[in-house]
Enzyme design. Structure first.
Site, PDB file in Angstrom:
ATOM      1  N   GLN A   1       0.808  -1.140   0.094  1.00  0.00           N
ATOM      2  CA  GLN A   1       0.077  -0.168  -0.088  1.00  0.00           C
ATOM      3  C   GLN A   1       0.879   1.030   0.124  1.00  0.00           C
ATOM      4  OE1 GLN A   1      -2.082  -0.630   3.574  1.00  0.00           O
ATOM      5  NE2 GLN A   1      -0.231  -1.298   4.644  1.00  0.00           N
TER       6      GLN A   1
ATOM      7  N   TYR B   1      -9.463   5.309  19.865  1.00  0.00           N
ATOM      8  CA  TYR B   1      -9.632   4.034  18.934  1.00  0.00           C
ATOM      9  C   TYR B   1      -8.838   3.228  19.708  1.00  0.00           C
ATOM     10  CZ  TYR B   1      -8.947   0.998  15.029  1.00  0.00           C
ATOM     11  OH  TYR B   1      -8.972  -0.337  14.302  1.00  0.00           O
ATOM     12  N   GLN B   2      -7.610   3.193  20.088  1.00  0.00           N
ATOM     13  CA  GLN B   2      -6.802   2.372  20.840  1.00  0.00           C
ATOM     14  C   GLN B   2      -7.015   1.863  22.101  1.00  0.00           C
ATOM     15  OE1 GLN B   2      -4.705   2.167  18.193  1.00  0.00           O
ATOM     16  NE2 GLN B   2      -3.729   4.240  17.773  1.00  0.00           N
TER      17      GLN B   2
ATOM     18  N   ASP C   1       0.911   0.316  13.682  1.00  0.00           N
ATOM     19  CA  ASP C   1       1.459   1.588  14.421  1.00  0.00           C
ATOM     20  C   ASP C   1       1.696   1.242  15.750  1.00  0.00           C
ATOM     21  OD1 ASP C   1      -1.267   1.912  15.874  1.00  0.00           O
ATOM     22  OD2 ASP C   1      -1.725   1.893  13.781  1.00  0.00           O
TER      23      ASP C   1
ATOM     24  N   ASP D   1       0.101 -12.367   6.694  1.00  0.00           N
ATOM     25  CA  ASP D   1      -1.103 -12.337   6.284  1.00  0.00           C
ATOM     26  C   ASP D   1      -2.180 -12.710   7.504  1.00  0.00           C
ATOM     27  OD1 ASP D   1      -3.395 -11.842   4.256  1.00  0.00           O
ATOM     28  OD2 ASP D   1      -3.844 -13.648   5.226  1.00  0.00           O
ATOM     29  N   GLY D   2      -2.914 -11.799   7.850  1.00  0.00           N
ATOM     30  CA  GLY D   2      -3.496 -12.031   9.108  1.00  0.00           C
ATOM     31  C   GLY D   2      -4.489 -13.194   8.869  1.00  0.00           C
TER      32      GLY D   2
ATOM     33  N   ASP E   1      -7.089  -5.095  14.595  1.00  0.00           N
ATOM     34  CA  ASP E   1      -7.133  -3.519  14.277  1.00  0.00           C
ATOM     35  C   ASP E   1      -6.853  -3.293  12.584  1.00  0.00           C
ATOM     36  OD1 ASP E   1      -6.575  -0.894  13.834  1.00  0.00           O
ATOM     37  OD2 ASP E   1      -4.815  -0.799  15.112  1.00  0.00           O
TER      38      ASP E   1
ATOM     39  N   SER F   1      -7.665  -2.043   8.677  1.00  0.00           N
ATOM     40  CA  SER F   1      -7.937  -0.962   7.876  1.00  0.00           C
ATOM     41  C   SER F   1      -9.317  -1.161   7.225  1.00  0.00           C
ATOM     42  CB  SER F   1      -6.988  -0.723   6.749  1.00  0.00           C
ATOM     43  OG  SER F   1      -6.748  -1.849   6.267  1.00  0.00           O
TER      44      SER F   1
HETATM   45  N1  SPM Z   1      -4.194   1.523  15.129  1.00  0.00           N
HETATM   46  C1  SPM Z   1      -4.797   2.548  14.457  1.00  0.00           C
HETATM   47  C2  SPM Z   1      -5.288   2.281  13.055  1.00  0.00           C
HETATM   48  C3  SPM Z   1      -6.594   2.332  12.700  1.00  0.00           C
HETATM   49  N2  SPM Z   1      -7.257   1.241  12.065  1.00  0.00           N
HETATM   50  C4  SPM Z   1      -8.753   1.496  11.371  1.00  0.00           C
HETATM   51  C5  SPM Z   1      -8.642   2.740  10.698  1.00  0.00           C
HETATM   52  C6  SPM Z   1     -10.117   2.993   9.993  1.00  0.00           C
HETATM   53  C7  SPM Z   1      -9.976   3.938   9.058  1.00  0.00           C
HETATM   54  N3  SPM Z   1     -11.303   4.343   8.332  1.00  0.00           N
HETATM   55  C8  SPM Z   1     -12.487   4.729   9.070  1.00  0.00           C
HETATM   56  C9  SPM Z   1     -13.729   4.382   8.095  1.00  0.00           C
HETATM   57  C10 SPM Z   1     -14.855   5.000   9.007  1.00  0.00           C
HETATM   58  N4  SPM Z   1     -15.870   4.476   8.336  1.00  0.00           N
END
Ligand code: SPM
Length: 298
Positions: free
Chosen positions: A40, A70-71, A95, A146-147, A164, A166
């Site tokens: 990526q 988030y974390q 990260d 690969d997870g 976690d 994407s």
């Molecule tokens: N450790 C942080 C990594 C973040 N992983 C998740 C990212 C999601 C980003 N997109 C969010 C879209 C929401 N609809």
């Protein structure tokens, strides 16, 4: 994955077909890193008001100003719902922020971490030491793999698995599909819990209902939690949880004063409150019929 995001007049605008017609923009001061890895496009920006920002294939992964939400939520909601989490698996999140949070739990004995893109780890170690400190934990073993493929090889091993990921476009897509969830379930020990990045019930109804359906089918206990993140589209994000026994909506272990002092978002009250969903989301999930499959319960 195709990158639609743009930089114009010192502003980064996140554009993605997964949330059409809506875009979040941040003012940036400097491009600190910009390179394509094997998987990526990785970009690191210095923003004007939100610290550094990590962007993968044009999608904001975190900013230093609000990454803690988030974390903390993705790590502590499942970990405090488990009576004694000792063996932990974290998939994705190069990260290191989730590892930083998992590492705060003294009862944790082993942390396995599986990330597909080694370059995200390297970039984070260089630019985000406040997150990448998670890699210094002596209980940690790192697997570059690969997870999905990796989890399918793990059986009856983990108390808590945290994903976690994407978004389900590009390398993360497979992590939103049923075979991956079946693999997660088989990798859990008795009373195990999974928690996965659960997207947005405003922006991705189909994706979220699909995750809820899969977890309702596979797990004895299922729940969906959400929290506020100003720099994700819609300003919020969800977690999809499944459990082979423990209840999810209340912490089952007390948080010490010392532990609580180190956090900024998670607390026992927000743990419970995060499961209280808007009425439309309650209805969306209520009508999902489950076909419970209780094999491999550890
Ligand atoms: N450790 C942080 C990594 C973040 N992983 C998740 C990212 C999601 C980003 N997109 C969010 C879209 C929401 N609809």
């Amino acid at each position: 994955m195709e990158n639609y995001s743009k930089i114009n007049d010192g502003w980064f605008s996140e554009i993605c077909p997964m949330w059409p017609g809506i875009s979040l923009s941040l003012e940036i001061e400097e491009v600190l890193y910009s390179k394509k890895s094997k998987f990526q496009q990785i970009d690191m920006y210095q923003t004007k008001n939100h610290g550094k920002m990590l962007v993968l294939d044009g999608i904001i992964q975190l900013t230093q100003s609000d990454e803690f939400v988030y974390q903390e939520m993705l790590a502590h909601v499942p970990l405090f719902a488990h009576p004694n989490p000792e063996n932990i698996l974290v998939i994705g999140g190069g990260d290191g922020g989730i590892l930083r949070e998992v590492g705060r739990h003294d009862c944790v004995k082993n942390i396995d971490f599986c990330e597909v893109d080694e370059d995200v780890i390297k970039v984070s170690k260089e630019f985000l030491p406040d997150l990448a400190c998670g890699f210094n934990d002596p209980r940690l073993k790192v697997y570059i793999a690969d997870g999905n493929a990796w989890v399918q090889e793990q059986k009856n091993k983990y108390d808590v698995i945290i994903v976690d990921s994407s978004d389900p476009i590009g390398p993360g897509e497979v992590l939103f599909e049923r075979p991956f969830y079946e693999g997660l379930k088989a990798a859990l020990r008795k009373n195990g819990i999974i928690a996965t990045q659960g997207e947005s019930f405003f922006l991705h109804k189909e994706c979220v209902t699909n995750l809820v359906k899969i977890t309702k089918d596979l797990f004895q206990v299922q729940a969906y939690s959400y929290f506020l993140v100003p720099t994700y589209p819609g300003g919020h994000l969800g977690i999809c949880l499944g459990s082979l026994g423990p209840e999810l909506k209340k912490p089952c272990r007390a948080i010490s004063e010392n532990f609580q002092k180190k956090l900024k978002y998670y607390c026992p009250e927000i743990h419970e409150a995060s499961f209280v969903l808007p009425y439309f989301a309650q209805k969306m999930f209520k009508f999902i019929k489950s076909k419970k499959v209780f094999k491999n319960v550890g």
